[in-house]
Design an enzyme around this catalytic site. Structure first.
Site, PDB file in Angstrom:
ATOM      1  N   ALA A   1       8.103  -4.259  -2.030  1.00  0.00           N
ATOM      2  CA  ALA A   1       8.573  -5.578  -1.604  1.00  0.00           C
ATOM      3  C   ALA A   1      10.087  -5.590  -1.479  1.00  0.00           C
ATOM      4  O   ALA A   1      10.787  -4.775  -2.086  1.00  0.00           O
ATOM      5  CB  ALA A   1       8.113  -6.646  -2.601  1.00  0.00           C
ATOM      6  N   ASP A   2      10.563  -6.538  -0.688  1.00  0.00           N
ATOM      7  CA  ASP A   2      11.994  -6.781  -0.552  1.00  0.00           C
ATOM      8  C   ASP A   2      12.185  -8.290  -0.439  1.00  0.00           C
ATOM      9  O   ASP A   2      11.437  -8.951   0.292  1.00  0.00           O
ATOM     10  CB  ASP A   2      12.564  -6.081   0.684  1.00  0.00           C
ATOM     11  CG  ASP A   2      14.074  -6.159   0.735  1.00  0.00           C
ATOM     12  OD1 ASP A   2      14.718  -5.760  -0.259  1.00  0.00           O
ATOM     13  OD2 ASP A   2      14.618  -6.621   1.754  1.00  0.00           O
ATOM     14  N   THR A   3      13.140  -8.832  -1.170  1.00  0.00           N
ATOM     15  CA  THR A   3      13.363 -10.282  -1.201  1.00  0.00           C
ATOM     16  C   THR A   3      14.789 -10.606  -0.793  1.00  0.00           C
ATOM     17  O   THR A   3      15.727  -9.947  -1.243  1.00  0.00           O
ATOM     18  CB  THR A   3      13.083 -10.844  -2.614  1.00  0.00           C
ATOM     19  OG1 THR A   3      11.738 -10.534  -2.987  1.00  0.00           O
ATOM     20  CG2 THR A   3      13.281 -12.349  -2.659  1.00  0.00           C
TER      21      THR A   3
END
Length: 190
Positions: free
Chosen positions: A73-75
């Site tokens: 994931a990347d936020t």
């Protein structure tokens, strides 16, 4: 070569993502590899964060077995057109939190789920509004919680979330860094 007996591999060293998978009772092993997280040109934001998540997953794919599922994931935090990353120092954190208060910002998490030749890519967006905070509250939060490893210079599950969140529209856990209920739904597809 399968490096783990756990079926799920988390391609993230984020303590928040680890905690969310633990809360969901998903057994997992952490395996990460540093990548260039720069957005590729020409991608809109949802596609860009999903692309970074996919690159994180692909970076470790050769190190896991074909039965393993990789979650990456990347936020990011976005205020108007400003993509806000992690603050480099206290002054930058103060500036970010000063700009965020009283305004609606978006937290977008791109997620990649990979298993052998199958992949599921998606992004989740949550809107957040912070109450107006005093300069003293902002400095207190930064000094006590050191939010330098957090996009947007804050963590919703810390003090600032308890006293500072005015409104949230969307998945609370997405703001922590992983829309875990959607991840669970998508895992059923793999």
């Amino acid at each position: 070569m399968d490096m783990t007996s756990d079926p799920v591999i988390l391609a993230s060293s984020s303590p928040r993502r680890k905690r969310l998978l633990e809360l969901a009772d998903i057994p997992f092993t952490v395996l990460t590899k540093e990548i260039d997280e720069t957005f590729r040109p020409g991608l809109e934001l949802n596609a860009a964060v999903t692309d970074v998540a996919k690159r994180k997953a692909l970076a470790i794919k050769d190190q896991v077995g074909s039965d393993n599922i990789i979650i990456a994931a990347d936020t990011i935090v976005v205020l108007n057109d400003w993509v806000i990353g992690k603050p480099a120092n206290k002054d930058e954190a103060i500036n970010i939190l000063t700009q965020l208060q009283g305004n609606t910002h978006r937290v977008i998490t791109g997620v990649a789920l990979l298993k052998h030749t199958k992949e599921i890519l998606f992004s989740e967006c949550t809107e957040v509004v912070l109450h107006p905070l005093t300069p003293q509250q902002i400095i207190y939060y930064i000094d006590k919680y050191q939010p330098f490893d957090k996009a947007g210079a804050y963590a919703i599950q810390e003090w600032i979330g308890v006293v500072g969140i005015k409104k949230i529209n969307g998945d609370f856990y997405n703001v922590m860094g992983l829309p875990v209920s959607r991840v669970l739904q998508e895992l059923e597809q793999l």
